[in-house]
Structures are given as C-alpha cells and as structure tokens.
Motif scaffolding. Structure first.
Motif, PDB file in Angstrom:
ATOM      1  N   GLY A 129       0.431   7.626   5.194  1.00 12.34           N
ATOM      2  CA  GLY A 129       0.308   7.094   6.042  1.00 12.34           C
ATOM      3  C   GLY A 129      -1.344   6.191   6.196  1.00 12.34           C
ATOM      4  N   SER A 130      -2.162   7.315   6.915  1.00 12.26           N
ATOM      5  CA  SER A 130      -2.955   7.268   6.547  1.00 12.26           C
ATOM      6  C   SER A 130      -4.004   6.759   5.536  1.00 12.26           C
ATOM      7  CB  SER A 130      -3.777   8.950   7.076  1.00 12.26           C
ATOM      8  OG  SER A 130      -3.361   9.636   6.148  1.00 12.26           O
ATOM      9  N   ASN A 131      -3.415   6.751   4.614  1.00 10.69           N
ATOM     10  CA  ASN A 131      -4.634   6.471   3.150  1.00 10.69           C
ATOM     11  C   ASN A 131      -4.045   5.039   2.553  1.00 10.69           C
ATOM     12  OD1 ASN A 131      -5.693   8.910   1.846  1.00 10.69           O
ATOM     13  ND2 ASN A 131      -4.427   9.766   3.006  1.00 10.69           N
ATOM     14  N   PHE A 132      -3.114   4.517   2.801  1.00 11.33           N
ATOM     15  CA  PHE A 132      -2.542   3.322   2.166  1.00 11.33           C
ATOM     16  C   PHE A 132      -1.431   1.902   3.297  1.00 11.33           C
ATOM     17  CE2 PHE A 132      -2.504   6.559  -1.015  1.00 11.33           C
ATOM     18  CZ  PHE A 132      -3.391   5.586  -1.854  1.00 11.33           C
ATOM     19  N   GLY A 133      -1.441   2.738   4.387  1.00 10.65           N
ATOM     20  CA  GLY A 133      -0.383   2.097   5.382  1.00 10.65           C
ATOM     21  C   GLY A 133      -0.722   0.462   5.511  1.00 10.65           C
ATOM     22  N   THR A 134       0.170   0.359   6.224  1.00 14.22           N
ATOM     23  CA  THR A 134       0.261  -1.227   7.167  1.00 14.22           C
ATOM     24  C   THR A 134      -1.089  -1.958   7.256  1.00 14.22           C
ATOM     25  OG1 THR A 134       0.957  -1.258   9.088  1.00 14.22           O
ATOM     26  CG2 THR A 134       2.439  -1.445   6.882  1.00 14.22           C
ATOM     27  N   SER A 135      -1.856  -0.629   7.757  1.00 16.85           N
ATOM     28  CA  SER A 135      -3.222  -0.894   8.325  1.00 16.85           C
ATOM     29  C   SER A 135      -4.270  -1.541   6.948  1.00 16.85           C
ATOM     30  CB  SER A 135      -4.139   0.168   8.996  1.00 16.85           C
ATOM     31  OG  SER A 135      -4.046   1.462   8.762  1.00 16.85           O
ATOM     32  N   ARG A 136      -4.038  -1.177   6.155  1.00 13.76           N
ATOM     33  CA  ARG A 136      -4.616  -1.053   4.638  1.00 13.76           C
ATOM     34  C   ARG A 136      -3.985  -2.464   4.352  1.00 13.76           C
ATOM     35  NH1 ARG A 136      -7.385   2.964   3.104  1.00 13.76           N
ATOM     36  NH2 ARG A 136      -8.652   2.014   2.032  1.00 13.76           N
ATOM     37  N   PRO A 137      -4.326  -4.007   3.889  1.00 11.78           N
ATOM     38  CA  PRO A 137      -4.102  -4.657   4.007  1.00 11.78           C
ATOM     39  C   PRO A 137      -4.302  -4.867   2.103  1.00 11.78           C
ATOM     40  CG  PRO A 137      -5.929  -6.084   4.828  1.00 11.78           C
ATOM     41  CD  PRO A 137      -5.505  -4.628   5.172  1.00 11.78           C
ATOM     42  N   GLU A 138      -4.888  -4.234   2.067  1.00  9.13           N
ATOM     43  CA  GLU A 138      -5.476  -4.127  -0.032  1.00  9.13           C
ATOM     44  C   GLU A 138      -4.431  -3.404  -0.572  1.00  9.13           C
ATOM     45  OE1 GLU A 138      -8.083  -0.934   1.838  1.00  9.13           O
ATOM     46  OE2 GLU A 138      -6.917  -2.873   2.565  1.00  9.13           O
ATOM     47  N   TRP A 139      -3.736  -2.967   0.108  1.00 14.68           N
ATOM     48  CA  TRP A 139      -2.363  -1.910  -0.309  1.00 14.68           C
ATOM     49  C   TRP A 139      -1.403  -2.498  -0.458  1.00 14.68           C
ATOM     50  CZ3 TRP A 139      -3.730   1.288  -4.554  1.00 14.68           C
ATOM     51  CH2 TRP A 139      -5.290   1.538  -4.072  1.00 14.68           C
ATOM     52  N   ALA A 140      -0.979  -3.641   0.126  1.00 11.22           N
ATOM     53  CA  ALA A 140       0.124  -4.665   0.233  1.00 11.22           C
ATOM     54  C   ALA A 140       0.761  -5.033  -0.591  1.00 11.22           C
ATOM     55  CB  ALA A 140       0.104  -5.889   1.266  1.00 11.22           C
ATOM     56  N   GLY A 141       2.133  -4.855  -1.295  1.00 11.13           N
ATOM     57  CA  GLY A 141       2.659  -4.956  -2.422  1.00 11.13           C
ATOM     58  C   GLY A 141       2.196  -4.135  -3.570  1.00 11.13           C
ATOM     59  N   ALA A 142       1.761  -3.160  -3.059  1.00 11.94           N
ATOM     60  CA  ALA A 142       0.960  -2.015  -4.277  1.00 11.94           C
ATOM     61  C   ALA A 142       2.070  -1.361  -5.275  1.00 11.94           C
ATOM     62  CB  ALA A 142       0.099  -1.293  -3.049  1.00 11.94           C
ATOM     63  N   SER A 143       2.322  -0.955  -6.114  1.00  7.92           N
ATOM     64  CA  SER A 143       3.177  -0.319  -6.353  1.00  7.92           C
ATOM     65  C   SER A 143       3.367   1.386  -6.417  1.00  7.92           C
ATOM     66  CB  SER A 143       3.339  -0.345  -8.388  1.00  7.92           C
ATOM     67  OG  SER A 143       1.837   0.407  -8.572  1.00  7.92           O
ATOM     68  N   GLY A 144       4.389   1.992  -6.343  1.00  5.93           N
ATOM     69  CA  GLY A 144       4.573   3.157  -6.695  1.00  5.93           C
ATOM     70  C   GLY A 144       3.547   3.830  -7.512  1.00  5.93           C
ATOM     71  N   GLU A 145       3.646   3.252  -8.408  1.00  7.09           N
ATOM     72  CA  GLU A 145       2.551   3.569  -9.733  1.00  7.09           C
ATOM     73  C   GLU A 145       0.539   4.071  -8.903  1.00  7.09           C
ATOM     74  OE1 GLU A 145       1.514   3.847 -14.381  1.00  7.09           O
ATOM     75  OE2 GLU A 145       3.425   3.201 -13.735  1.00  7.09           O
ATOM     76  N   ALA A 146       0.735   2.801  -8.880  1.00  8.09           N
ATOM     77  CA  ALA A 146      -0.378   2.827  -8.234  1.00  8.09           C
ATOM     78  C   ALA A 146      -1.630   3.394  -7.188  1.00  8.09           C
ATOM     79  CB  ALA A 146      -1.094   1.101  -8.331  1.00  8.09           C
ATOM     80  N   LEU A 147       0.115   3.743  -6.365  1.00  8.32           N
ATOM     81  CA  LEU A 147      -0.060   4.369  -5.200  1.00  8.32           C
ATOM     82  C   LEU A 147      -0.824   5.850  -5.712  1.00  8.32           C
ATOM     83  CD1 LEU A 147       2.049   2.712  -2.410  1.00  8.32           C
ATOM     84  CD2 LEU A 147      -0.474   2.746  -2.930  1.00  8.32           C
ATOM     85  N   LEU A 148       0.162   6.428  -6.943  1.00 10.94           N
ATOM     86  CA  LEU A 148       0.396   7.772  -7.046  1.00 10.94           C
ATOM     87  C   LEU A 148      -0.934   8.082  -7.791  1.00 10.94           C
ATOM     88  CD1 LEU A 148       1.583  10.293  -6.447  1.00 10.94           C
ATOM     89  CD2 LEU A 148       3.255   9.618  -9.189  1.00 10.94           C
ATOM     90  N   VAL A 149      -2.053   6.926  -8.499  1.00 11.98           N
ATOM     91  CA  VAL A 149      -2.615   7.383  -9.333  1.00 11.98           C
ATOM     92  C   VAL A 149      -3.500   7.324  -8.621  1.00 11.98           C
ATOM     93  CG1 VAL A 149      -4.061   5.834 -10.731  1.00 11.98           C
ATOM     94  CG2 VAL A 149      -2.198   5.992 -11.698  1.00 11.98           C
ATOM     95  N   GLU A 150      -3.543   6.477  -7.770  1.00 10.58           N
ATOM     96  CA  GLU A 150      -5.281   6.565  -7.209  1.00 10.58           C
ATOM     97  C   GLU A 150      -5.130   7.900  -5.751  1.00 10.58           C
ATOM     98  OE1 GLU A 150      -8.334   5.609  -4.429  1.00 10.58           O
ATOM     99  OE2 GLU A 150      -7.645   5.150  -6.235  1.00 10.58           O
ATOM    100  N   THR A 151      -3.882   8.250  -5.504  1.00  7.30           N
ATOM    101  CA  THR A 151      -3.768   9.788  -4.112  1.00  7.30           C
ATOM    102  C   THR A 151      -4.359  10.446  -5.724  1.00  7.30           C
ATOM    103  OG1 THR A 151      -1.497   8.947  -3.736  1.00  7.30           O
ATOM    104  CG2 THR A 151      -1.890  11.052  -3.477  1.00  7.30           C
ATOM    105  N   ILE A 152      -3.583  10.757  -6.829  1.00  8.68           N
ATOM    106  CA  ILE A 152      -4.287  11.758  -7.583  1.00  8.68           C
ATOM    107  C   ILE A 152      -5.775  11.354  -8.199  1.00  8.68           C
ATOM    108  CG2 ILE A 152      -3.765  12.335 -10.044  1.00  8.68           C
ATOM    109  CD1 ILE A 152      -1.456  11.454  -9.978  1.00  8.68           C
ATOM    110  N   LYS A 153      -6.478  10.680  -7.769  1.00  6.77           N
ATOM    111  CA  LYS A 153      -7.869  10.370  -7.927  1.00  6.77           C
ATOM    112  C   LYS A 153      -8.128  10.958  -6.686  1.00  6.77           C
ATOM    113  CE  LYS A 153      -8.238   5.488 -10.511  1.00  6.77           C
ATOM    114  NZ  LYS A 153      -8.701   4.858 -10.968  1.00  6.77           N
ATOM    115  N   ARG A 154      -8.151  10.802  -5.762  1.00  8.81           N
ATOM    116  CA  ARG A 154      -8.411  11.338  -4.359  1.00  8.81           C
ATOM    117  C   ARG A 154      -8.239  13.142  -4.555  1.00  8.81           C
ATOM    118  NH1 ARG A 154      -7.168   6.748   0.111  1.00  8.81           N
ATOM    119  NH2 ARG A 154      -7.651   5.344  -1.266  1.00  8.81           N
TER     120      ARG A 154
END
Length: 159
Positions: free
Chosen positions: A63-88
C-alpha cells in the motif's frame, strides 16, 4: 551478509461475474475464472510476494509503495508490481534468497498449473520459489467463495 525474512499477506474479494474482470494469479491468466476486485489486477499471489520482499527489506508495504493514492499503478499487473518491488529491494542492497507463497481459497484448482505458475514466479523473481495452495474447509470468506488470500515469506541476503 545478513539474512532478513519478511512475511506478506494479500486478500481480494471476487468481482461480480458481469464485471468482466480477468483472474490473474502468479502472473498468469486463469481464463475459466472470474477475477478479483482491486486497484490493480488483484493478483494476490504476486501481491503477497511483494509485501514479503518489501517487509524483509524494511521498505514499507504494498500500500505505501503502490496503493490507491498512486494512480500511476491503477490497473497494474501483479508481475509489473513484483518487477518494480524487486528493483527497489535490489537498490536497497539485497538479493533474493528464496520465496515461499501459498494461495488460500477453493478456486481455481492450482494443481494442474502449479509447475507453470512456479516456473513463471521463478522467472520473475530470479530465485527459487515454492508455490502451493490450500482451502479452509468451508470456513471464512475464502471457504464461502467470497475471495482469495495469499501468504508469502521471503528470504533476503544483504547488508
């Protein structure tokens, strides 16, 4: 090198059948199933892994990284979130040792696609992944087919 362990949990309700939501789990489309409600694609498996990785690295949570307050992540795939998490996580100085994740719910039946899902998660994560599933014997919201949950543990190695 200091090992760090994180735990992640994610839960989403099933969408209404008429919603047209697709079911995404472990980064794979499950076309025979109605999808889950969520800000993104609601892939509870990928989301739980993200939370476990972020927790172990002390980088907050999903939530703090990709939550509803972050519109750029609306509709993102789980894979995209996981790839970005791994980068971080890697930018914070950690390598992934391994991940274990369990899907909790009555459907879909994971057995026929377990190897495919495991291979896909290992491709994304770049480390060994153990993927399993269980039911709650009719108890709770997952047992009543109201939604799905997942719980993950991740081992990170780093400073």
């Amino acid at each position: 090198m200091i090992p760090r362990i994180g735990t992640g949990v994610d839960v989403h309700a099933f969408a209404a059948p008429e919603s047209g939501r697709e079911m995404w789990l472990a980064g794979l489309l499950w076309p025979e199933e109605v999808g889950l409600e969520g800000h993104s694609d609601a892939d509870v498996v990928c989301h739980a892994i993200c939370d476990a990785l972020l927790s172990a690295a002390k980088l907050g949570d999903l939530g703090s990284n990709f939550g509803t307050s972050r519109p750029e992540w609306a509709g993102a795939s789980g894979e995209a979130l996981l790839v970005e998490t791994i980068k971080r996580v890697q930018a914070a100085g950690f390598q992934i040792g391994n991940v274990s994740v369990q899907l909790i719910g009555n459907r879909p039946k994971v057995g026929p696609r377990r190897e495919e899902a495991t291979a896909n998660l290992e491709r994304i994560v770049g480390a060994p992944v153990s993927f399993s599933a269980t039911t709650t014997d009719g108890l709770g919201f997952t047992g009543k087919n109201e939604g799905l949950a997942a719980i993950a543990n991740a081992l990170l190695i780093g400073s």
